[in-house]
Design a protein around this motif. Sequence first.
Motif, PDB file in Angstrom:
ATOM      1  N   MET A  67       0.850  -1.196   0.000  1.00 49.75           N
ATOM      2  CA  MET A  67       0.000   0.000   0.000  1.00 49.75           C
ATOM      3  C   MET A  67       0.878   1.237   0.000  1.00 49.75           C
ATOM      4  O   MET A  67       1.936   1.271   0.609  1.00 49.75           O
ATOM      5  CB  MET A  67      -0.913   0.010   1.230  1.00 49.75           C
ATOM      6  N   PHE A  68       0.415   2.256  -0.711  1.00 48.82           N
ATOM      7  CA  PHE A  68       1.157   3.525  -0.778  1.00 48.82           C
ATOM      8  C   PHE A  68       0.800   4.369   0.439  1.00 48.82           C
ATOM      9  O   PHE A  68      -0.368   4.672   0.682  1.00 48.82           O
ATOM     10  CB  PHE A  68       0.772   4.268  -2.062  1.00 48.82           C
ATOM     11  N   ASN A  69       1.783   4.724   1.228  1.00 49.42           N
ATOM     12  CA  ASN A  69       1.548   5.540   2.417  1.00 49.42           C
ATOM     13  C   ASN A  69       2.504   6.716   2.448  1.00 49.42           C
ATOM     14  O   ASN A  69       3.689   6.578   2.139  1.00 49.42           O
ATOM     15  CB  ASN A  69       1.745   4.720   3.697  1.00 49.42           C
ATOM     16  N   LEU A  70       1.996   7.871   2.838  1.00 50.22           N
ATOM     17  CA  LEU A  70       2.822   9.054   3.028  1.00 50.22           C
ATOM     18  C   LEU A  70       3.084   9.240   4.505  1.00 50.22           C
ATOM     19  O   LEU A  70       2.577   8.516   5.355  1.00 50.22           O
ATOM     20  CB  LEU A  70       2.113  10.277   2.448  1.00 50.22           C
ATOM     21  N   ASP A  71       3.869  10.238   4.832  1.00 48.02           N
ATOM     22  CA  ASP A  71       4.175  10.559   6.217  1.00 48.02           C
ATOM     23  C   ASP A  71       2.881  10.809   6.993  1.00 48.02           C
ATOM     24  O   ASP A  71       2.110  11.716   6.656  1.00 48.02           O
ATOM     25  CB  ASP A  71       5.044  11.818   6.246  1.00 48.02           C
ATOM     26  N   PRO A  72       2.599  10.047   8.033  1.00 49.44           N
ATOM     27  CA  PRO A  72       1.351  10.260   8.773  1.00 49.44           C
ATOM     28  C   PRO A  72       1.261  11.622   9.432  1.00 49.44           C
ATOM     29  O   PRO A  72       0.175  12.060   9.805  1.00 49.44           O
ATOM     30  CB  PRO A  72       1.371   9.136   9.817  1.00 49.44           C
ATOM     31  N   ALA A  73       2.406  12.309   9.566  1.00 49.87           N
ATOM     32  CA  ALA A  73       2.351  13.651  10.156  1.00 49.87           C
ATOM     33  C   ALA A  73       1.494  14.600   9.336  1.00 49.87           C
ATOM     34  O   ALA A  73       0.936  15.573   9.847  1.00 49.87           O
ATOM     35  CB  ALA A  73       3.766  14.223  10.294  1.00 49.87           C
ATOM     36  N   LEU A  74       1.367  14.306   8.027  1.00 52.59           N
ATOM     37  CA  LEU A  74       0.567  15.168   7.182  1.00 52.59           C
ATOM     38  C   LEU A  74      -0.908  15.144   7.561  1.00 52.59           C
ATOM     39  O   LEU A  74      -1.657  16.073   7.261  1.00 52.59           O
ATOM     40  CB  LEU A  74       0.712  14.748   5.710  1.00 52.59           C
ATOM     41  N   THR A  75      -1.341  14.054   8.202  1.00 53.14           N
ATOM     42  CA  THR A  75      -2.749  13.945   8.561  1.00 53.14           C
ATOM     43  C   THR A  75      -3.005  14.343  10.005  1.00 53.14           C
ATOM     44  O   THR A  75      -4.138  14.299  10.475  1.00 53.14           O
ATOM     45  CB  THR A  75      -3.246  12.509   8.335  1.00 53.14           C
ATOM     46  N   ALA A  76      -1.969  14.738  10.728  1.00 61.57           N
ATOM     47  CA  ALA A  76      -2.126  15.100  12.136  1.00 61.57           C
ATOM     48  C   ALA A  76      -2.231  16.605  12.306  1.00 61.57           C
ATOM     49  O   ALA A  76      -1.595  17.208  13.152  1.00 61.57           O
ATOM     50  CB  ALA A  76      -0.951  14.561  12.948  1.00 61.57           C
ATOM     51  N   LEU A  77      -3.024  17.250  11.439  1.00 61.47           N
ATOM     52  CA  LEU A  77      -3.130  18.699  11.440  1.00 61.47           C
ATOM     53  C   LEU A  77      -4.457  19.112  12.075  1.00 61.47           C
ATOM     54  O   LEU A  77      -5.337  19.672  11.450  1.00 61.47           O
ATOM     55  CB  LEU A  77      -3.035  19.236  10.009  1.00 61.47           C
ATOM     56  N   HIS A  78      -4.601  18.753  13.385  1.00 65.55           N
ATOM     57  CA  HIS A  78      -5.778  19.159  14.158  1.00 65.55           C
ATOM     58  C   HIS A  78      -7.070  18.578  13.593  1.00 65.55           C
ATOM     59  O   HIS A  78      -8.131  19.201  13.674  1.00 65.55           O
ATOM     60  CB  HIS A  78      -5.886  20.686  14.220  1.00 65.55           C
ATOM     61  N   GLY A  79      -7.004  17.383  13.022  1.00 59.74           N
ATOM     62  CA  GLY A  79      -8.210  16.766  12.508  1.00 59.74           C
ATOM     63  C   GLY A  79      -8.598  17.319  11.148  1.00 59.74           C
ATOM     64  O   GLY A  79      -7.880  18.098  10.532  1.00 59.74           O
ATOM     65  N   ALA A  80      -9.775  16.896  10.664  1.00 62.03           N
ATOM     66  CA  ALA A  80     -10.241  17.346   9.355  1.00 62.03           C
ATOM     67  C   ALA A  80     -10.592  18.828   9.398  1.00 62.03           C
ATOM     68  O   ALA A  80     -11.218  19.286  10.343  1.00 62.03           O
ATOM     69  CB  ALA A  80     -11.454  16.527   8.927  1.00 62.03           C
ATOM     70  N   PRO A  81     -10.203  19.600   8.382  1.00 64.16           N
ATOM     71  CA  PRO A  81     -10.498  21.032   8.366  1.00 64.16           C
ATOM     72  C   PRO A  81     -11.967  21.286   8.084  1.00 64.16           C
ATOM     73  O   PRO A  81     -12.621  20.536   7.363  1.00 64.16           O
ATOM     74  CB  PRO A  81      -9.625  21.557   7.224  1.00 64.16           C
ATOM     75  N   SER A  82     -12.487  22.345   8.661  1.00 62.61           N
ATOM     76  CA  SER A  82     -13.848  22.758   8.348  1.00 62.61           C
ATOM     77  C   SER A  82     -13.825  23.537   7.040  1.00 62.61           C
ATOM     78  O   SER A  82     -12.772  23.992   6.599  1.00 62.61           O
ATOM     79  CB  SER A  82     -14.405  23.626   9.471  1.00 62.61           C
ATOM     80  N   LEU A 106       1.042  19.484  -5.903  1.00 63.70           N
ATOM     81  CA  LEU A 106       1.445  18.084  -6.065  1.00 63.70           C
ATOM     82  C   LEU A 106       2.822  18.109  -6.722  1.00 63.70           C
ATOM     83  O   LEU A 106       2.944  18.256  -7.936  1.00 63.70           O
ATOM     84  CB  LEU A 106       0.425  17.329  -6.913  1.00 63.70           C
ATOM     85  N   GLY A 107       3.849  18.014  -5.904  1.00 64.06           N
ATOM     86  CA  GLY A 107       5.212  18.183  -6.392  1.00 64.06           C
ATOM     87  C   GLY A 107       5.870  16.895  -6.835  1.00 64.06           C
ATOM     88  O   GLY A 107       5.273  15.831  -6.865  1.00 64.06           O
ATOM     89  N   GLY A 108       7.143  17.045  -7.212  1.00 70.40           N
ATOM     90  CA  GLY A 108       7.933  15.886  -7.608  1.00 70.40           C
ATOM     91  C   GLY A 108       7.881  15.557  -9.079  1.00 70.40           C
ATOM     92  O   GLY A 108       8.427  14.537  -9.500  1.00 70.40           O
ATOM     93  N   LEU A 109       7.255  16.442  -9.902  1.00 65.50           N
ATOM     94  CA  LEU A 109       6.997  16.092 -11.306  1.00 65.50           C
ATOM     95  C   LEU A 109       7.642  17.055 -12.295  1.00 65.50           C
ATOM     96  O   LEU A 109       6.945  17.514 -13.223  1.00 65.50           O
ATOM     97  CB  LEU A 109       5.460  16.081 -11.557  1.00 65.50           C
ATOM     98  N   ARG A 153      -3.989  13.575   0.533  1.00 64.59           N
ATOM     99  CA  ARG A 153      -3.278  14.165   1.667  1.00 64.59           C
ATOM    100  C   ARG A 153      -3.385  15.695   1.644  1.00 64.59           C
ATOM    101  O   ARG A 153      -3.512  16.339   2.684  1.00 64.59           O
ATOM    102  CB  ARG A 153      -1.815  13.736   1.675  1.00 64.59           C
ATOM    103  N   LEU A 154      -3.330  16.273   0.454  1.00 65.33           N
ATOM    104  CA  LEU A 154      -3.487  17.723   0.349  1.00 65.33           C
ATOM    105  C   LEU A 154      -4.897  18.135   0.754  1.00 65.33           C
ATOM    106  O   LEU A 154      -5.096  19.160   1.418  1.00 65.33           O
ATOM    107  CB  LEU A 154      -3.183  18.176  -1.080  1.00 65.33           C
ATOM    108  N   ASP A 155      -5.875  17.327   0.393  1.00 72.65           N
ATOM    109  CA  ASP A 155      -7.245  17.587   0.821  1.00 72.65           C
ATOM    110  C   ASP A 155      -7.354  17.481   2.337  1.00 72.65           C
ATOM    111  O   ASP A 155      -7.954  18.337   2.999  1.00 72.65           O
ATOM    112  CB  ASP A 155      -8.179  16.586   0.144  1.00 72.65           C
TER     113      ASP A 155
END
Length: 272
Positions: free
Chosen positions: A1-16, A26-29, A90-92
């Motif tokens: 499975m493709f996984n990114l750094d979980p720190a990216l999702t620890a931004l105070h929960g889902a944004p309102s 979306l970088g790297g391209l 992850r950006l979402d």
Amino acid sequence: MFNLDPALTALHGAPSPDERSAIGVLGGLGPYAGLDLVRSVFDETEASHDQEHLPVTLVSYPGRIPDRATWLADETAPSPLPAMLEVLRRLDDAGCSVVGIPCNTAHAPALYDRLQDGLDADGREITLVHIVDAIVARVGEVAPKATTIGVLATTSSIENRLHEIGLEAAGFHAVVPDATHQAAVQNAIYGPRGLKAFSAPPLPEARDALLSASRALIEDGAQAVILGCTELPLAVPEADHGGVPFVNSTRALARALIRATHPAKLRRGHGR
């Protein structure tokens, strides 16, 4: 499975919804193209101190995203879709309202449409900004009287008529390099001494090939020349070639992202 750094999702929960103000990249391209898009967002923003700049989230995992042109030519090759979709998710999750993909080739319908379908299937709120739409809008800003537009881009984008279709739909006539110049442009991007290998600084031969192709397009009647690969402005940063405007696709995308999120912050006029 493709996984990114979980720190990216620890931004105070889902944004309102009212917290969704960030611009996603979306970088790297390639990697320097993503960095250049972030810089272009800053350059195109009206700001007098740090706090007036816009929130931007760049996620760059180049090693996980296979080459887009290779897959477009042969869909049995490793697909960039799963990794690109995961970065978009992850950006979402990070609260981005829009995202720019600083790779013209990635906007070919066979890839771009599937990215959009994947986001729709997930019920994601993030909006993709199409780079060709941004480029066409930018043509009107930097060359308002132009009718014939030259295109410098990867061979994949040229073969897919990526920019030509968008330009023609807007009433422009598009011209592209002949076979000899197109081979030189492709080599200036992907060759062993091209921009993928040497981005900062680019080597003189890559720049010379791009300027030679630009001259040929101007001789064919181009009244503006699109730098239709986000690596190209790294080698050709100037605003024009002998008075004929360049249309920087990275700068065009940056302006479109600001216009979509914080239009009052968009730098007036043509930008820097």
